[in-house]
Design a protein around this motif. Structure first.
Motif, mmCIF file in Angstrom:
data_model
loop_
_atom_site.group_PDB
_atom_site.id
_atom_site.type_symbol
_atom_site.label_atom_id
_atom_site.label_comp_id
_atom_site.label_asym_id
_atom_site.label_seq_id
_atom_site.Cartn_x
_atom_site.Cartn_y
_atom_site.Cartn_z
ATOM 1 N N LEU A 34 0.836 -1.210 0.000
ATOM 2 C CA LEU A 34 0.000 0.000 0.000
ATOM 3 C C LEU A 34 0.871 1.260 0.000
ATOM 4 O O LEU A 34 0.571 2.235 -0.699
ATOM 5 C CB LEU A 34 -0.932 -0.004 1.223
ATOM 6 N N LEU A 35 1.968 1.236 0.771
ATOM 7 C CA LEU A 35 2.879 2.398 0.799
ATOM 8 C C LEU A 35 3.482 2.639 -0.588
ATOM 9 O O LEU A 35 3.665 3.785 -1.009
ATOM 10 C CB LEU A 35 4.019 2.164 1.798
ATOM 11 N N SER A 36 3.774 1.517 -1.290
ATOM 12 C CA SER A 36 4.461 1.641 -2.587
ATOM 13 C C SER A 36 3.607 2.364 -3.643
ATOM 14 O O SER A 36 4.133 2.825 -4.644
ATOM 15 C CB SER A 36 4.889 0.271 -3.087
ATOM 16 N N ILE A 37 2.282 2.457 -3.385
ATOM 17 C CA ILE A 37 1.419 3.152 -4.354
ATOM 18 C C ILE A 37 1.825 4.637 -4.439
ATOM 19 O O ILE A 37 1.856 5.225 -5.512
ATOM 20 C CB ILE A 37 -0.074 3.013 -3.944
ATOM 21 N N TYR A 38 2.176 5.237 -3.286
ATOM 22 C CA TYR A 38 2.522 6.667 -3.270
ATOM 23 C C TYR A 38 4.010 6.929 -3.079
ATOM 24 O O TYR A 38 4.477 8.037 -3.308
ATOM 25 C CB TYR A 38 1.750 7.390 -2.150
ATOM 26 N N ARG A 45 12.638 13.119 -3.216
ATOM 27 C CA ARG A 45 11.226 12.754 -3.400
ATOM 28 C C ARG A 45 10.759 11.737 -2.352
ATOM 29 O O ARG A 45 9.589 11.709 -1.987
ATOM 30 C CB ARG A 45 10.990 12.162 -4.806
ATOM 31 N N ALA A 46 11.657 10.866 -1.894
ATOM 32 C CA ALA A 46 11.275 9.808 -0.938
ATOM 33 C C ALA A 46 10.682 10.438 0.326
ATOM 34 O O ALA A 46 9.599 10.037 0.780
ATOM 35 C CB ALA A 46 12.475 8.949 -0.593
ATOM 36 N N TYR A 47 11.378 11.427 0.864
ATOM 37 C CA TYR A 47 10.916 12.078 2.098
ATOM 38 C C TYR A 47 9.561 12.763 1.854
ATOM 39 O O TYR A 47 8.634 12.618 2.651
ATOM 40 C CB TYR A 47 11.968 13.102 2.555
ATOM 41 N N GLN A 48 9.467 13.477 0.718
ATOM 42 C CA GLN A 48 8.223 14.196 0.393
ATOM 43 C C GLN A 48 7.055 13.223 0.223
ATOM 44 O O GLN A 48 5.945 13.486 0.698
ATOM 45 C CB GLN A 48 8.400 14.989 -0.921
ATOM 46 N N SER A 49 7.324 12.086 -0.435
ATOM 47 C CA SER A 49 6.230 11.139 -0.700
ATOM 48 C C SER A 49 5.741 10.491 0.597
ATOM 49 O O SER A 49 4.539 10.280 0.773
ATOM 50 C CB SER A 49 6.648 10.079 -1.715
ATOM 51 N N LEU A 50 6.677 10.230 1.527
ATOM 52 C CA LEU A 50 6.256 9.639 2.812
ATOM 53 C C LEU A 50 5.470 10.667 3.631
ATOM 54 O O LEU A 50 4.529 10.325 4.343
ATOM 55 C CB LEU A 50 7.477 9.135 3.594
ATOM 56 N N LYS A 51 5.853 11.952 3.493
ATOM 57 C CA LYS A 51 5.138 13.025 4.197
ATOM 58 C C LYS A 51 3.710 13.147 3.642
ATOM 59 O O LYS A 51 2.749 13.308 4.382
ATOM 60 C CB LYS A 51 5.897 14.346 4.010
ATOM 61 N N LEU A 52 3.627 12.999 2.325
ATOM 62 C CA LEU A 52 2.313 13.048 1.668
ATOM 63 C C LEU A 52 1.432 11.888 2.156
ATOM 64 O O LEU A 52 0.255 12.064 2.462
ATOM 65 C CB LEU A 52 2.517 12.960 0.149
ATOM 66 N N ILE A 53 2.051 10.704 2.258
ATOM 67 C CA ILE A 53 1.304 9.521 2.732
ATOM 68 C C ILE A 53 0.774 9.793 4.148
ATOM 69 O O ILE A 53 -0.389 9.535 4.454
ATOM 70 C CB ILE A 53 2.205 8.261 2.718
ATOM 71 N N THR A 54 1.638 10.342 5.014
ATOM 72 C CA THR A 54 1.245 10.583 6.413
ATOM 73 C C THR A 54 0.188 11.675 6.522
ATOM 74 O O THR A 54 -0.787 11.533 7.265
ATOM 75 C CB THR A 54 2.484 10.987 7.250
ATOM 76 N N ASP A 55 0.364 12.786 5.766
ATOM 77 C CA ASP A 55 -0.492 13.963 5.983
ATOM 78 C C ASP A 55 -1.730 14.018 5.090
ATOM 79 O O ASP A 55 -2.762 14.544 5.504
ATOM 80 C CB ASP A 55 0.317 15.256 5.753
ATOM 81 N N GLN A 56 -1.626 13.498 3.882
ATOM 82 C CA GLN A 56 -2.737 13.735 2.949
ATOM 83 C C GLN A 56 -3.489 12.489 2.485
ATOM 84 O O GLN A 56 -4.673 12.574 2.193
ATOM 85 C CB GLN A 56 -2.213 14.493 1.729
ATOM 86 N N THR A 115 17.796 -2.387 5.184
ATOM 87 C CA THR A 115 17.603 -1.771 3.866
ATOM 88 C C THR A 115 16.585 -0.624 3.919
ATOM 89 O O THR A 115 16.555 0.215 3.025
ATOM 90 C CB THR A 115 17.129 -2.811 2.821
ATOM 91 N N ALA A 116 15.752 -0.595 4.997
ATOM 92 C CA ALA A 116 14.748 0.473 5.109
ATOM 93 C C ALA A 116 15.373 1.773 5.625
ATOM 94 O O ALA A 116 14.750 2.835 5.535
ATOM 95 C CB ALA A 116 13.630 0.033 6.041
ATOM 96 N N MET A 117 16.609 1.663 6.160
ATOM 97 C CA MET A 117 17.261 2.807 6.804
ATOM 98 C C MET A 117 17.275 4.076 5.941
ATOM 99 O O MET A 117 16.992 5.163 6.401
ATOM 100 C CB MET A 117 18.708 2.384 7.099
ATOM 101 N N ILE A 118 17.566 3.874 4.641
ATOM 102 C CA ILE A 118 17.734 5.035 3.760
ATOM 103 C C ILE A 118 16.432 5.389 3.026
ATOM 104 O O ILE A 118 16.309 6.454 2.424
ATOM 105 C CB ILE A 118 18.895 4.763 2.751
ATOM 106 N N LEU A 119 15.424 4.482 3.123
ATOM 107 C CA LEU A 119 14.196 4.680 2.328
ATOM 108 C C LEU A 119 13.447 5.966 2.673
ATOM 109 O O LEU A 119 12.801 6.551 1.823
ATOM 110 C CB LEU A 119 13.252 3.469 2.476
ATOM 111 N N SER A 120 13.542 6.387 3.958
ATOM 112 C CA SER A 120 12.792 7.598 4.330
ATOM 113 C C SER A 120 13.540 8.880 3.946
ATOM 114 O O SER A 120 12.961 9.968 3.992
ATOM 115 C CB SER A 120 12.490 7.588 5.829
ATOM 116 N N TRP A 121 14.811 8.753 3.570
ATOM 117 C CA TRP A 121 15.638 9.892 3.138
ATOM 118 C C TRP A 121 15.550 11.069 4.119
ATOM 119 O O TRP A 121 15.348 12.224 3.757
ATOM 120 C CB TRP A 121 15.237 10.342 1.723
#
Ligand code: HEM
Length: 221
Positions: A34-38, A45-56, A115-121
């Motif tokens: 589900l996360l991979s959709i956004y 972009r990784a940080y921005q996309s995770l922020k979008l997932i959390t906030d919007q 491997t998830a360490m860097i994913l949130s950028w």
């Protein structure tokens, strides 16, 4: 008698924990999809996309939280399972496959967390990963090649995120699901073998007490 009871309790705990491990792995994999959709695996972009997932995104925060809790929780449970299996060790085939799959699973989920360490950028992930890369580079003979492969050129960039994202979301997550199912089957097999052994020994006890009873009544007559 006491140790048989202790082993029975340990086997029950191992069975429950292996079911929890499969469940948490499935929760982590499905929320990851589900996360991979956004999610966008690119520097910046990784940080921005995770922020979008959390906030919007609707319930996005919930999926992210569930992924983090299931992903980190399964590591803790897998470590407890290794201790439980160690305490109830029997050195039979079913136990050995449960033991080996538990160790393999733990290494796989630690790999997923790594491997998830860097994913949130974010700052923390970036600097932690830089330190880890330094350690990897210090490995004799293969260190610098390993760094090149992981980063895709030496420096941490979009290529690095993409490589680690591929390892995380395809290779390791599929491996984790398969190994967790193998582990559950091994634990159930162990349970079945122990039950069969118990009922065999109960049957033997009954037969020998019958023989003794018959002997005693013969002697009386
Ligand atoms: C068994 C399967 C999986 C496990 C155990 C797992 C585990 C983890 C863990 C431990 C984290 C770090 C969480 C944290 O502490 O911040 C993480 C992050 C992440 N995972 Fe997975 N994962 C799995 C499958 C997947 C899949 C299939 C995908 C995508 C298709 C995925 C995408 C992500 C993303 C984008 C992040 C970064 C999210 C964030 O920082 O909040 N994961 N995963």
């Amino acid at each position: 008698m006491e140790s048989t009871e202790f082993n029975r309790v340990l086997r029950r705990i191992a069975t429950v924990l292996s079911v929890v491990i499969v469940t948490l792995s499935l929760v982590a994999a499905s929320t990851g999809i589900l996360l991979s959709i956004y999610y966008e695996p690119a520097a910046g972009r990784a940080y921005q996309s995770l922020k979008l997932i959390t906030d919007q995104v609707q319930y996005g925060w919930l999926f992210r939280k569930a992924h983090n809790i299931a992903g980190n929780g399964v590591i803790a449970i897998a470590l407890v399972q290794i201790v439980v299996l160690f305490l109830g060790r029997q050195f039979r085939k079913s136990w050995l496959s449960a033991w080996m799959s538990a160790i393999l699973f733990t290494l796989t989920v630690i790999g997923l967390s790594w491997t998830a360490m860097i994913l949130s950028w974010d700052q923390e992930g970036f600097w932690r990963f830089s330190i880890e890369l330094g350690t990897i580079e210090a490995i004799p003979l293969i260190g610098s090649q390993l760094r090149e492969i992981l980063t895709g050129g030496g420096a941490i960039s979009t290529l690095t995120i993409q490589r680690l994202y591929t390892i995380h979301s395809y290779i390791l997550s599929i491996a984790a699901i398969i190994i967790s199912v193998v582990h559950l089957l091994s634990v159930l097999w162990q349970e079945k073998q122990m039950k069969a052994q118990l009922s065999n020994s109960e049957g033997d006890n009954l037969a020998s007490s019958n023989i003794q009873g018959a002997g005693a009544s013969l002697a009386e007559s």
